[in-house]
Design an enzyme around this catalytic site. Structure first.
Site, PDB file in Angstrom:
ATOM      1  N   TYR A   1       1.242   4.850  18.815  1.00  0.00           N
ATOM      2  CA  TYR A   1       0.553   4.562  20.080  1.00  0.00           C
ATOM      3  C   TYR A   1      -0.382   5.728  20.423  1.00  0.00           C
ATOM      4  O   TYR A   1      -1.559   5.524  20.764  1.00  0.00           O
ATOM      5  CB  TYR A   1       1.571   4.297  21.201  1.00  0.00           C
ATOM      6  CG  TYR A   1       0.995   4.502  22.576  1.00  0.00           C
ATOM      7  CD1 TYR A   1      -0.232   3.914  22.929  1.00  0.00           C
ATOM      8  CD2 TYR A   1       1.634   5.306  23.514  1.00  0.00           C
ATOM      9  CE1 TYR A   1      -0.787   4.136  24.186  1.00  0.00           C
ATOM     10  CE2 TYR A   1       1.084   5.520  24.758  1.00  0.00           C
ATOM     11  CZ  TYR A   1      -0.131   4.940  25.090  1.00  0.00           C
ATOM     12  OH  TYR A   1      -0.693   5.167  26.312  1.00  0.00           O
TER      13      TYR A   1
ATOM     14  N   LYS B   1       8.338   6.738  15.728  1.00  0.00           N
ATOM     15  CA  LYS B   1       7.208   6.221  14.947  1.00  0.00           C
ATOM     16  C   LYS B   1       6.298   5.350  15.823  1.00  0.00           C
ATOM     17  O   LYS B   1       5.066   5.472  15.797  1.00  0.00           O
ATOM     18  CB  LYS B   1       7.716   5.422  13.744  1.00  0.00           C
ATOM     19  CG  LYS B   1       6.658   4.659  12.977  1.00  0.00           C
ATOM     20  CD  LYS B   1       5.612   5.566  12.348  1.00  0.00           C
ATOM     21  CE  LYS B   1       4.482   4.744  11.725  1.00  0.00           C
ATOM     22  NZ  LYS B   1       3.383   5.585  11.251  1.00  0.00           N
TER      23      LYS B   1
ATOM     24  N   LYS C   1       0.350  -4.181  15.633  1.00  0.00           N
ATOM     25  CA  LYS C   1       1.816  -4.370  15.722  1.00  0.00           C
ATOM     26  C   LYS C   1       2.509  -3.112  16.246  1.00  0.00           C
ATOM     27  O   LYS C   1       3.398  -3.171  17.089  1.00  0.00           O
ATOM     28  CB  LYS C   1       2.352  -4.742  14.336  1.00  0.00           C
ATOM     29  CG  LYS C   1       3.846  -4.807  14.231  1.00  0.00           C
ATOM     30  CD  LYS C   1       4.554  -3.911  13.214  1.00  0.00           C
ATOM     31  CE  LYS C   1       3.860  -2.937  12.411  1.00  0.00           C
ATOM     32  NZ  LYS C   1       4.620  -2.194  11.433  1.00  0.00           N
TER      33      LYS C   1
ATOM     34  N   ASP D   1       8.945  -7.690  -4.399  1.00  0.00           N
ATOM     35  CA  ASP D   1       7.939  -7.996  -3.372  1.00  0.00           C
ATOM     36  C   ASP D   1       7.660  -9.488  -3.464  1.00  0.00           C
ATOM     37  O   ASP D   1       7.878 -10.103  -4.515  1.00  0.00           O
ATOM     38  CB  ASP D   1       6.645  -7.196  -3.643  1.00  0.00           C
ATOM     39  CG  ASP D   1       5.692  -7.218  -2.452  1.00  0.00           C
ATOM     40  OD1 ASP D   1       5.589  -6.190  -1.756  1.00  0.00           O
ATOM     41  OD2 ASP D   1       5.051  -8.272  -2.204  1.00  0.00           O
TER      42      ASP D   1
ATOM     43  N   ASN E   1       4.465   7.595  18.196  1.00  0.00           N
ATOM     44  CA  ASN E   1       3.447   8.357  17.459  1.00  0.00           C
ATOM     45  C   ASN E   1       2.203   7.498  17.211  1.00  0.00           C
ATOM     46  O   ASN E   1       1.068   7.925  17.423  1.00  0.00           O
ATOM     47  CB  ASN E   1       4.010   8.839  16.118  1.00  0.00           C
ATOM     48  CG  ASN E   1       2.931   9.497  15.271  1.00  0.00           C
ATOM     49  OD1 ASN E   1       2.570  10.642  15.521  1.00  0.00           O
ATOM     50  ND2 ASN E   1       2.384   8.779  14.313  1.00  0.00           N
TER      51      ASN E   1
ATOM     52  N   SER F   1      -1.655   7.892  18.358  1.00  0.00           N
ATOM     53  CA  SER F   1      -2.722   7.902  17.353  1.00  0.00           C
ATOM     54  C   SER F   1      -3.737   6.776  17.619  1.00  0.00           C
ATOM     55  O   SER F   1      -4.955   6.987  17.560  1.00  0.00           O
ATOM     56  CB  SER F   1      -2.084   7.739  15.970  1.00  0.00           C
ATOM     57  OG  SER F   1      -3.052   7.440  15.028  1.00  0.00           O
TER      58      SER F   1
ATOM     59  N   LEU G   1       8.605  -2.780   4.580  1.00  0.00           N
ATOM     60  CA  LEU G   1       8.088  -4.105   4.942  1.00  0.00           C
ATOM     61  C   LEU G   1       7.195  -4.021   6.179  1.00  0.00           C
ATOM     62  O   LEU G   1       7.225  -3.029   6.906  1.00  0.00           O
ATOM     63  CB  LEU G   1       9.284  -5.028   5.200  1.00  0.00           C
ATOM     64  CG  LEU G   1      10.174  -5.257   3.960  1.00  0.00           C
ATOM     65  CD1 LEU G   1      11.540  -5.796   4.352  1.00  0.00           C
ATOM     66  CD2 LEU G   1       9.471  -6.210   2.991  1.00  0.00           C
TER      67      LEU G   1
ATOM     68  N   GLN H   1       0.828  -1.222   0.000  1.00  0.00           N
ATOM     69  CA  GLN H   1       0.000   0.000   0.000  1.00  0.00           C
ATOM     70  C   GLN H   1       0.858   1.267   0.000  1.00  0.00           C
ATOM     71  O   GLN H   1       0.516   2.248  -0.661  1.00  0.00           O
ATOM     72  CB  GLN H   1      -0.867   0.038   1.270  1.00  0.00           C
ATOM     73  CG  GLN H   1      -1.850  -1.097   1.394  1.00  0.00           C
ATOM     74  CD  GLN H   1      -3.169  -0.783   0.697  1.00  0.00           C
ATOM     75  OE1 GLN H   1      -3.324   0.242   0.047  1.00  0.00           O
ATOM     76  NE2 GLN H   1      -4.118  -1.671   0.820  1.00  0.00           N
ATOM     77  N   MET H   2       1.939   1.242   0.755  1.00  0.00           N
ATOM     78  CA  MET H   2       2.797   2.429   0.866  1.00  0.00           C
ATOM     79  C   MET H   2       3.940   2.382  -0.140  1.00  0.00           C
ATOM     80  O   MET H   2       4.291   3.394  -0.759  1.00  0.00           O
ATOM     81  CB  MET H   2       3.377   2.527   2.288  1.00  0.00           C
ATOM     82  CG  MET H   2       2.337   2.713   3.366  1.00  0.00           C
ATOM     83  SD  MET H   2       1.461   4.287   3.247  1.00  0.00           S
ATOM     84  CE  MET H   2       2.656   5.414   3.922  1.00  0.00           C
TER      85      MET H   2
HETATM   86  P1  NAD Z   1       1.482  -3.848   3.042  1.00  0.00           P
HETATM   87  O1  NAD Z   1       1.157  -5.094   3.770  1.00  0.00           O
HETATM   88  O2  NAD Z   1       0.496  -3.271   2.084  1.00  0.00           O
HETATM   89  O3  NAD Z   1       2.878  -4.023   2.249  1.00  0.00           O
HETATM   90  C1  NAD Z   1       3.970  -4.733   2.756  1.00  0.00           C
HETATM   91  C2  NAD Z   1       4.555  -5.511   1.576  1.00  0.00           C
HETATM   92  O4  NAD Z   1       5.738  -6.184   2.009  1.00  0.00           O
HETATM   93  C3  NAD Z   1       3.594  -6.593   1.047  1.00  0.00           C
HETATM   94  O5  NAD Z   1       3.306  -6.321  -0.319  1.00  0.00           O
HETATM   95  C4  NAD Z   1       4.360  -7.887   1.249  1.00  0.00           C
HETATM   96  O6  NAD Z   1       4.168  -8.820   0.202  1.00  0.00           O
HETATM   97  C5  NAD Z   1       5.797  -7.393   1.271  1.00  0.00           C
HETATM   98  N1  NAD Z   1       6.702  -8.314   1.945  1.00  0.00           N
HETATM   99  C6  NAD Z   1       6.552  -8.906   3.167  1.00  0.00           C
HETATM  100  N2  NAD Z   1       7.617  -9.678   3.432  1.00  0.00           N
HETATM  101  C7  NAD Z   1       8.443  -9.569   2.361  1.00  0.00           C
HETATM  102  C8  NAD Z   1       9.714 -10.159   2.036  1.00  0.00           C
HETATM  103  N3  NAD Z   1      10.329 -11.016   2.859  1.00  0.00           N
HETATM  104  N4  NAD Z   1      10.269  -9.843   0.833  1.00  0.00           N
HETATM  105  C9  NAD Z   1       9.653  -8.984  -0.013  1.00  0.00           C
HETATM  106  N5  NAD Z   1       8.447  -8.402   0.242  1.00  0.00           N
HETATM  107  C10 NAD Z   1       7.871  -8.710   1.418  1.00  0.00           C
HETATM  108  O7  NAD Z   1       1.873  -2.790   4.166  1.00  0.00           O
HETATM  109  P2  NAD Z   1       1.911  -1.202   4.030  1.00  0.00           P
HETATM  110  O8  NAD Z   1       0.592  -0.690   4.468  1.00  0.00           O
HETATM  111  O9  NAD Z   1       2.522  -0.807   2.728  1.00  0.00           O
HETATM  112  O10 NAD Z   1       2.947  -0.889   5.207  1.00  0.00           O
HETATM  113  C11 NAD Z   1       4.356  -1.083   5.073  1.00  0.00           C
HETATM  114  C12 NAD Z   1       5.038  -0.551   6.332  1.00  0.00           C
HETATM  115  O11 NAD Z   1       4.709   0.835   6.489  1.00  0.00           O
HETATM  116  C13 NAD Z   1       4.554  -1.223   7.635  1.00  0.00           C
HETATM  117  O12 NAD Z   1       5.626  -1.328   8.522  1.00  0.00           O
HETATM  118  C14 NAD Z   1       3.485  -0.271   8.155  1.00  0.00           C
HETATM  119  O13 NAD Z   1       3.317  -0.389   9.562  1.00  0.00           O
HETATM  120  C15 NAD Z   1       4.051   1.067   7.716  1.00  0.00           C
HETATM  121  N6  NAD Z   1       3.072   2.148   7.504  1.00  0.00           N
HETATM  122  C16 NAD Z   1       1.897   1.923   6.825  1.00  0.00           C
HETATM  123  C17 NAD Z   1       1.012   2.982   6.625  1.00  0.00           C
HETATM  124  C18 NAD Z   1      -0.306   2.807   5.887  1.00  0.00           C
HETATM  125  O14 NAD Z   1      -1.159   3.727   5.940  1.00  0.00           O
HETATM  126  N7  NAD Z   1      -0.551   1.709   5.181  1.00  0.00           N
HETATM  127  C19 NAD Z   1       1.329   4.244   7.104  1.00  0.00           C
HETATM  128  C20 NAD Z   1       2.548   4.446   7.754  1.00  0.00           C
HETATM  129  C21 NAD Z   1       3.412   3.379   7.953  1.00  0.00           C
END
Ligand code: NAD
Length: 294
Positions: A180, A175, A244, A33, A178, A182, A68, A13-14
């Site tokens: 926590y 982070k 998490k 990925d 923050n 939120s 990740l 997603q990010m």
């Molecule tokens: P997500 O689950 O959409 O994406 C994570 C990606 O990592 C997945 O596509 C997964 O297939 C990949 N992945 C996992 N293990 C892997 C590996 N061993 N090798 C290669 N790829 C691997 O998560 P996200 O929402 O994009 O979040 C990513 C990070 O950012 C997390 O730590 C999350 O807490 C943080 N974050 C997310 C948001 C949000 O709004 N979604 C905002 C701020 C921070």
């Protein structure tokens, strides 16, 4: 063409919108990925290389960005005996962990990488998918001064509010704290709206009052109308990831032996919601969960 080669591992997603900003700035990006569908959706621009493995992506890249889910995934990508990238890294390379990892584990990763001359920066983000799309993320940075200065221009391609907070792990510590704050604001807001509704009040009107009063917070301003009262529950940040983050914050607080009664209670609510909601539920579905358990 920007000559900088960047490996980007984790295209969820990010990660995906963040990679698009790097590509738009003409960086050469090698992406990987576990989901090949996510790699495919980025293919097209000549400066994007679809990599077959994390090692393949990292090979020859001066920066290696990890986006990740957690520290388990980060350590797997770095140190796995069978495919971990660290074994092939050289002293001219820098790892930037932009996911929300555990600060103490990041410090340990930084030390282990430093032992082989590889640099490490933690640069987790806040702002969600919307601000990843706009490149207006808040980025919390940990790492040594020189390394942070070197990677700053790349981070600026993805974020707008960049703060260097201290050595390795400092970004991940802030982070977790923050999120926590939120997460507890979100739970308090959902509990309040559920009680208001049970009393016969209109939750939308109540939230509008919060937004012009001292109860205002990120949930009341950004999430209640759009993702909760609308019934959409699709902000793009999963409930599992928020649980998490609260756990990471509680572990951090307990490790430092500072007060954490509220953090412990907060984690319990998020863990219960994760059990009670379908797998993969959005974190804004906490509202749905608390209304059902009313
Ligand atoms: P997500 O689950 O959409 O994406 C994570 C990606 O990592 C997945 O596509 C997964 O297939 C990949 N992945 C996992 N293990 C892997 C590996 N061993 N090798 C290669 N790829 C691997 O998560 P996200 O929402 O994009 O979040 C990513 C990070 O950012 C997390 O730590 C999350 O807490 C943080 N974050 C997310 C948001 C949000 O709004 N979604 C905002 C701020 C921070």
């Amino acid at each position: 063409m920007n000559p900088m080669r960047i490996a980007f591992i984790g295209l969820g997603q990010m990660g995906t919108p963040m990679v698009r900003h790097l590509l738009a700035a003409d960086c050469q990006v090698s992406g990987f990925d576990l989901s090949s569908a996510l790699i495919e959706q980025l293919t097209g621009p000549s400066n994007f290389k679809a990599s077959k493995s994390a090692r393949d992506a990292a090979s020859g890249a001066s920066l290696c960005i990890l986006m990740l889910p957690n520290s388990d995934a980060v350590e797997n990508v770095l140190w796995d005996a069978d495919g971990g990238i660290a074994a092939g890294l050289t002293p001219d390379q820098t790892i930037i962990d932009m996911g929300s990892s555990d600060p103490f584990r990041s410090q340990s990763n930084a030390q282990r990488l430093a032992a082989q001359g590889v640099k490490f920066v933690d640069a987790p983000v806040s702002g969600g998918v919307k601000r990843a799309l706009d490149a207006t993320l808040s980025i919390m940075i940990g790492g040594n001064e020189d390394t942070v200065r070197q990677v700053f221009p790349v981070l600026e391609l993805m974020g707008k509010y960049l703060t260097h907070l201290g050595g390795p792990g400092a970004g991940h510590a802030v982070k977790a704290l923050n999120n926590y704050v939120s997460a507890s604001g979100l739970v308090a807001t959902c509990e309040a709206l559920t009680a208001a509704k049970a009393f016969g009040l209109d939750p939308q009107a109540v939230n509008q009052v919060f937004n012009t009063s001292s109860g205002k917070n990120n949930t009341t301003e950004v999430k209640v109308e759009k993702f909760m009262l609308s019934g959409a529950y699709d902000s793009g940040f999963s409930l599992g990831l928020m649980r998490k983050d609260v756990k990471t914050a509680l572990d951090f607080i307990q490790n430092l032996q500072t007060p954490g009664v509220m953090a412990a209670a907060c984690l319990e609510v998020w863990a219960d919601a994760e059990q009670g909601l379908p797998k993969g539920a959005d974190h804004t579905a906490m509202h749905q969960f608390l209304q059902k358990s009313e």
